[in-house]
Write an enzyme that holds these catalytic residues in place. Structure first.
Site, PDB file in Angstrom:
ATOM      1  N   ASP A  11     -12.143  83.197   8.695  1.00 49.58           N
ATOM      2  CA  ASP A  11     -12.734  84.138   9.640  1.00 49.58           C
ATOM      3  C   ASP A  11     -13.844  84.889   8.929  1.00 49.58           C
ATOM      4  OD1 ASP A  11     -12.962  85.679  12.058  1.00 49.58           O
ATOM      5  OD2 ASP A  11     -11.914  87.311  11.066  1.00 49.58           O
ATOM      6  N   SER A  12     -14.629  85.621   9.700  1.00 47.93           N
ATOM      7  CA  SER A  12     -15.711  86.409   9.122  1.00 47.93           C
ATOM      8  C   SER A  12     -15.197  87.608   8.328  1.00 47.93           C
ATOM      9  CB  SER A  12     -16.646  86.898  10.228  1.00 47.93           C
ATOM     10  OG  SER A  12     -15.933  87.697  11.145  1.00 47.93           O
ATOM     11  N   CYS A  74     -12.212  82.412  14.150  1.00 46.66           N
ATOM     12  CA  CYS A  74     -13.339  83.300  14.431  1.00 46.66           C
ATOM     13  C   CYS A  74     -13.977  82.797  15.710  1.00 46.66           C
ATOM     14  CB  CYS A  74     -14.335  83.250  13.269  1.00 46.66           C
ATOM     15  SG  CYS A  74     -15.888  84.137  13.567  1.00 46.66           S
ATOM     16  N   GLU A 153     -12.094  97.143  11.463  1.00 42.95           N
ATOM     17  CA  GLU A 153     -12.245  97.012  10.013  1.00 42.95           C
ATOM     18  C   GLU A 153     -11.980  98.341   9.302  1.00 42.95           C
ATOM     19  OE1 GLU A 153     -13.217  94.303   8.107  1.00 42.95           O
ATOM     20  OE2 GLU A 153     -13.697  92.829   9.647  1.00 42.95           O
ATOM     21  N   HIS A 187     -10.435  90.157  16.004  1.00 44.25           N
ATOM     22  CA  HIS A 187     -10.157  91.558  15.695  1.00 44.25           C
ATOM     23  C   HIS A 187      -9.503  92.284  16.869  1.00 44.25           C
ATOM     24  CE1 HIS A 187     -13.066  90.673  12.541  1.00 44.25           C
ATOM     25  NE2 HIS A 187     -12.835  91.838  11.976  1.00 44.25           N
TER      26      HIS A 187
END
Length: 269
Positions: A11-12, A74, A153, A187
């Site tokens: 994933d990013s 992602c 995040e 996310h």
């Protein structure tokens, strides 16, 4: 191919850990290698060319770890890079878009589905394309929510700021009377509770992470790649930057403690 070889997941950033969590739950015997491109997050505002370049580098890294399958955890990379990479490698690879779209099409009763995601995912129209292949009568309402990723995040999962941003982004979706909402970024399940409170009980939230783990299990079974050894699963974690932040976040998301995270110079791949 050795059935005990690990599954590669990337994933990013940290959002793909929601997919890892579901794989751990649904495929507890499978070994996994996770790569989070934390130095280059977010992918959602980047071009197809850039996302494809990053994805190829990560796939090259995972191939050197002799993974038996790859999960593109992602939504942006699934939308912009998966088709190209699938043609370039000889091992099974799966993204998060198609499983999520399939479940949304099955769950809607009004044929009115909402999609939230990064700018690149929404602009690609990938979810809409899949949904209309499944049911031409489906109406899709899409909304980019770029601030959700940095809020997650930063760990602001239950915060007034997050609630304000949710209201700002999603108030339009309420007006369309959708009955299903695809959380089109890995996310987003981490702020699922706050989104659910705002959208109300009449809207079903679709978590592509859960659906992807189900599809992965079926794919591995079909190709005879399920790990039946019965040994305790091993999990290895790699990032391109920010070990401490990743470890702290992973411990909040995953059901097991992350003992070690290794930094990789992904630009060298």
């Amino acid at each position: 191919m050795d059935t005990q070889s690990p599954i590669g997941v990337f994933d990013s950033g940290v959002g793909g850990l929601t997919v890892v969590k579901e794989i751990m739950r649904q495929l507890p015997g499978e070994n996994m290698i996770y790569f989070g491109d934390t130095a280059r997050v977010p992918y959602g505002s980047k071009s197809k060319k850039t996302v494809l370049k990053y994805s190829r580098q990560i796939v090259h890294f995972l191939r050197q770890k002799e993974v038996k399958a790859i999960v593109v955890a992602c939504n942006t990379a699934s939308a912009l890079a998966l088709d190209d990479i699938r043609e370039e490698i000889d091992i099974p690879i799966i993204g998060v878009v198609e499983p999520g779209a399939r479940m949304a099409a099955e769950s809607t009763k009004t044929n009115s589905i909402g999609i939230i995601g990064t700018e690149s995912t929404i602009k690609s129209g990938i979810y809409s394309k899949f949904l209309r292949k499944l049911n031409a009568d489906i109406t899709v309402v899409a909304r980019a929510c770029p601030l959700f990723v940095p809020l997650v995040e930063e760990g602001l999962l239950e915060d007034r700021i997050t609630e304000d941003v949710i209201e700002r982004y999603l108030h339009e979706l309420k007006e369309y009377g959708i009955d299903s909402l695809i959380l089109g970024c890995t996310h987003y399940p981490l702020i699922r509770n706050a989104i659910k409170r705002y959208m109300g009980g009449e809207v079903t939230l679709i978590n592509p992470a859960y659906e992807t783990a189900k599809s992965l299990k079926a794919m591995l079974a079909e190709q005879g790649l399920l790990n039946g050894a019965g040994n305790a699963a091993c999990y290895d974690y790699y990032v391109s930057d920010g070990v401490d932040k990743f470890s702290s976040f992973a411990d909040r998301v995953l059901p097991c403690h992350v003992d070690q995270v290794t930094v990789v110079d992904i630009e060298s791949y």
